[in-house]
Design an enzyme around this catalytic site. Structure first.
Site, PDB file in Angstrom:
ATOM      1  N   ARG A  54      -2.241 -22.216 -18.638  1.00 18.53           N
ATOM      2  CA  ARG A  54      -2.728 -20.942 -18.108  1.00 18.53           C
ATOM      3  C   ARG A  54      -3.545 -21.126 -16.824  1.00 18.53           C
ATOM      4  O   ARG A  54      -3.593 -20.262 -15.963  1.00 18.53           O
ATOM      5  CB  ARG A  54      -3.589 -20.248 -19.172  1.00 18.53           C
ATOM      6  CG  ARG A  54      -3.915 -18.807 -18.823  1.00 18.53           C
ATOM      7  CD  ARG A  54      -4.710 -18.129 -19.923  1.00 18.53           C
ATOM      8  NE  ARG A  54      -6.000 -18.737 -20.106  1.00 18.53           N
ATOM      9  CZ  ARG A  54      -6.549 -19.059 -21.273  1.00 18.53           C
ATOM     10  NH1 ARG A  54      -5.907 -18.827 -22.392  1.00 18.53           N
ATOM     11  NH2 ARG A  54      -7.721 -19.621 -21.348  1.00 18.53           N
ATOM     12  N   TYR A 107      -0.986   3.166  -4.549  1.00 24.93           N
ATOM     13  CA  TYR A 107       0.053   3.091  -5.580  1.00 24.93           C
ATOM     14  C   TYR A 107      -0.456   3.786  -6.858  1.00 24.93           C
ATOM     15  O   TYR A 107      -1.580   3.511  -7.314  1.00 24.93           O
ATOM     16  CB  TYR A 107       0.338   1.606  -5.800  1.00 24.93           C
ATOM     17  CG  TYR A 107       1.233   1.262  -6.942  1.00 24.93           C
ATOM     18  CD1 TYR A 107       2.528   1.764  -7.027  1.00 24.93           C
ATOM     19  CD2 TYR A 107       0.795   0.386  -7.934  1.00 24.93           C
ATOM     20  CE1 TYR A 107       3.351   1.413  -8.077  1.00 24.93           C
ATOM     21  CE2 TYR A 107       1.621   0.022  -8.981  1.00 24.93           C
ATOM     22  CZ  TYR A 107       2.893   0.549  -9.053  1.00 24.93           C
ATOM     23  OH  TYR A 107       3.713   0.201 -10.097  1.00 24.93           O
ATOM     24  N   ASP A 179      -3.814  -3.660  -0.247  1.00 26.28           N
ATOM     25  CA  ASP A 179      -2.492  -3.849  -0.846  1.00 26.28           C
ATOM     26  C   ASP A 179      -1.500  -4.015   0.308  1.00 26.28           C
ATOM     27  O   ASP A 179      -1.245  -3.074   1.064  1.00 26.28           O
ATOM     28  CB  ASP A 179      -2.133  -2.627  -1.720  1.00 26.28           C
ATOM     29  CG  ASP A 179      -0.801  -2.806  -2.462  1.00 26.28           C
ATOM     30  OD1 ASP A 179       0.066  -3.550  -1.970  1.00 26.28           O
ATOM     31  OD2 ASP A 179      -0.649  -2.167  -3.527  1.00 26.28           O
ATOM     32  N   LYS A 204       8.340  -7.489  -5.198  1.00 22.65           N
ATOM     33  CA  LYS A 204       9.128  -6.750  -4.200  1.00 22.65           C
ATOM     34  C   LYS A 204       9.809  -7.724  -3.231  1.00 22.65           C
ATOM     35  O   LYS A 204      10.664  -8.468  -3.639  1.00 22.65           O
ATOM     36  CB  LYS A 204       8.201  -5.756  -3.477  1.00 22.65           C
ATOM     37  CG  LYS A 204       7.380  -4.879  -4.434  1.00 22.65           C
ATOM     38  CD  LYS A 204       8.251  -3.876  -5.133  1.00 22.65           C
ATOM     39  CE  LYS A 204       7.512  -2.861  -5.959  1.00 22.65           C
ATOM     40  NZ  LYS A 204       7.036  -3.284  -7.269  1.00 22.65           N
TER      41      LYS A 204
HETATM   42  C1  LIG Z   1       2.500  -0.592  -3.172  1.00 22.56           C
HETATM   43  C2  LIG Z   1       2.622  -1.223  -4.517  1.00 22.56           C
HETATM   44  N1  LIG Z   1       1.648  -2.027  -4.935  1.00 22.56           N
HETATM   45  C3  LIG Z   1       1.695  -2.617  -6.138  1.00 22.56           C
HETATM   46  C4  LIG Z   1       2.750  -2.394  -6.989  1.00 22.56           C
HETATM   47  C5  LIG Z   1       2.741  -3.023  -8.359  1.00 22.56           C
HETATM   48  O1  LIG Z   1       3.558  -4.136  -8.390  1.00 22.56           O
HETATM   49  P1  LIG Z   1       4.228  -4.658  -9.739  1.00 22.56           P
HETATM   50  O2  LIG Z   1       5.341  -3.715 -10.044  1.00 22.56           O
HETATM   51  O3  LIG Z   1       4.646  -6.045  -9.360  1.00 22.56           O
HETATM   52  O4  LIG Z   1       3.168  -4.633 -10.781  1.00 22.56           O
HETATM   53  C6  LIG Z   1       3.802  -1.581  -6.600  1.00 22.56           C
HETATM   54  C7  LIG Z   1       4.970  -1.358  -7.485  1.00 22.56           C
HETATM   55  O5  LIG Z   1       5.835  -0.544  -7.231  1.00 22.56           O
HETATM   56  C8  LIG Z   1       3.735  -0.957  -5.332  1.00 22.56           C
HETATM   57  O6  LIG Z   1       4.699  -0.111  -4.920  1.00 22.56           O
END
Ligand SMILES: Cc1ncc(COP(=O)(O)O)c(C=O)c1O
Length: 386
Positions: A54, A107, A179, A204
């Site tokens: 971990r 998000y 982000d 992504k």
């Molecule tokens: C802008 C953004 N940040 C974070 C995330 C979260 O990522 P994850 O799906 O890997 O948890 C997403 C998911 O769609 C996103 O669009």
């Protein structure tokens, strides 16, 4: 030594064939138990590179080293999803009684975390209009510990004035967290703009093949230790297969991003001319709020953007969505396949009303033939005029 160009860095960073019998890719280390060589090692496990699955393996170390090099970070922490990258970063820089400022276009699940768990643990959460710029100073309180930004924002794609927000936060020693999933460090490097913490969903573009859940947090010399401690204390780590896929994705990230950019822009311009489309929210087009900030701060665009349709009748929209054969509905983006996702910003805005009446769609342009993709959209749009 001169700084490596991105392509060369992505191809060779953290690759150590000599350690793995000439194998160029760091293997997947499926590990929980890692044996201590001696009692002395056990007593000083903090000095060992690896002592428990971990806490890290050669696979996680290789991925983290690569991201840290790309981000120009003091260190990066791999984590099980983009959402956990966000939540760990927020927990690292808040405590009961602190106040955090969150962009109104973050998000959705990040917003949910703030208004439920963070709130439950006594953190005061305030949402600010993403284009507030230097005006953010007026929102700071004595107990503000963190300012969170996402650029471009989810669904609505506004690009904030990053330098203005950072400057204001720095003057008050407030930690900035961004982000950066949309741009990746290829198109924007948060830490080089004075941001303290960069979080990304590596699910992504970094993984890029719609088959892995992975997140990563990167920090400066002063923010990184707190991030590592928070992830360790919370017991959150990434799976070994996912780390391998993340690292494999990084090797081709530059070529994929260039292609996504070209296709995304071609499609966005084509969509501007379609009678069904009211507005295209692509940061590289002047119709997107904050386009001037995108021009100032970003070196390019990926293949993800939004559109607002003229139509509001949900039945017709449903028929259109069911009619698309290539643009299928999926709650993600950044993979090889095109996607379309219906999301309505008005449900999520509290700092400022979302006044657009039309129906919003997030599009991700993948690697199908562009003619086929346009034909698919054209066919679907026909349901709107029936
Ligand atoms: C802008 C953004 N940040 C974070 C995330 C979260 O990522 P994850 O799906 O890997 O948890 C997403 C998911 O769609 C996103 O669009």
């Amino acid at each position: 030594m001169t700084k490596k160009k991105t392509g060369t860095l992505l191809t060779h960073v953290s690759s150590r064939p000599k350690e793995f019998h000439g194998v160029v890719n760091t293997p997947v280390h499926r590990a929980s138990t890692i044996i201590f060589n001696s009692y002395a090692d056990f007593e000083h496990s903090d000095r060992l590179p690896f002592y428990y699955g971990r806490a890290g393996t050669p696979t996680s170390a290789a991925f983290e080293e690569a991201i840290a090099a790309l981000e120009s970070a003091a260190g990066s922490v791999s984590i099980c999803s983009g959402l956990s990258a966000i939540t760990v970063a927020l927990m690292a820089f808040t405590e009961a009684g602190s106040h955090v400022l969150m962009a109104d276009n973050i998000y959705g699940p990040n917003r949910t975390f703030c208004t439920t768990i963070l709130k439950k643990y006594g953190v005061e959460v305030e949402f600010y209009p993403p284009l507030i710029g230097a005006g953010i100073s007026k929102r700071f309180k004595k107990n503000t510990t963190a300012l969170f930004l996402e650029a471009p924002g989810s669904i609505t794609f506004e690009v904030c004035d990053i330098d203005a927000l950072v400057k204001a936060a720095k003057a008050r020693k407030i930690t900035t967290i961004m982000d950066n999933s949309w741009a990746t460090p290829l198109l924007f490097r948060p830490l080089q703009h004075g941001i303290d913490v960069s979080v990304m969903s590596a699910t992504k573009y970094i993984s890029g093949h719609s088959d892995a859940m992975l997140g990563v947090i990167s920090g400066t010399a002063s923010s990184y230790p707190r991030l590592r401690d928070a992830a360790t204390t919370l017991g959150i780590c990434a799976g070994s297969e996912e780390l391998y896929m993340g690292l494999r994705g990084l090797r081709t990230l530059e070529v994929r991003m260039k292609e996504h950019q070209a296709r995304g822009l071609e499609m966005a311009r084509w969509l501007q001319k379609q009678p069904a489309v009211k507005r295209v929210l692509h940061p590289a087009l002047s119709s997107c709020p904050g386009h001037e900030h995108w021009k100032t701060y970003f070196t390019g665009a990926c293949g993800t953007f939004g559109i607002i349709l003229k139509e509001t009748d949900k039945k017709k929209i449903g028929k259109m969505l069911d009619g698309f054969k290539l643009f299928r509905m999926g709650a993600s983006w950044g993979g090889y396949e095109s996607l379309c996702f219906p999301l309505q910003p008005k449900h999520d805005r509290t700092a400022e009303r979302w006044n657009e009446k039309g129906f919003s769609l997030r599009l991700h342009i993948g690697f199908e033939d562009m003619g086929d993709l346009k034909a698919d959209l054209e066919k679907g749009f026909q349901y709107l005029s029936l």
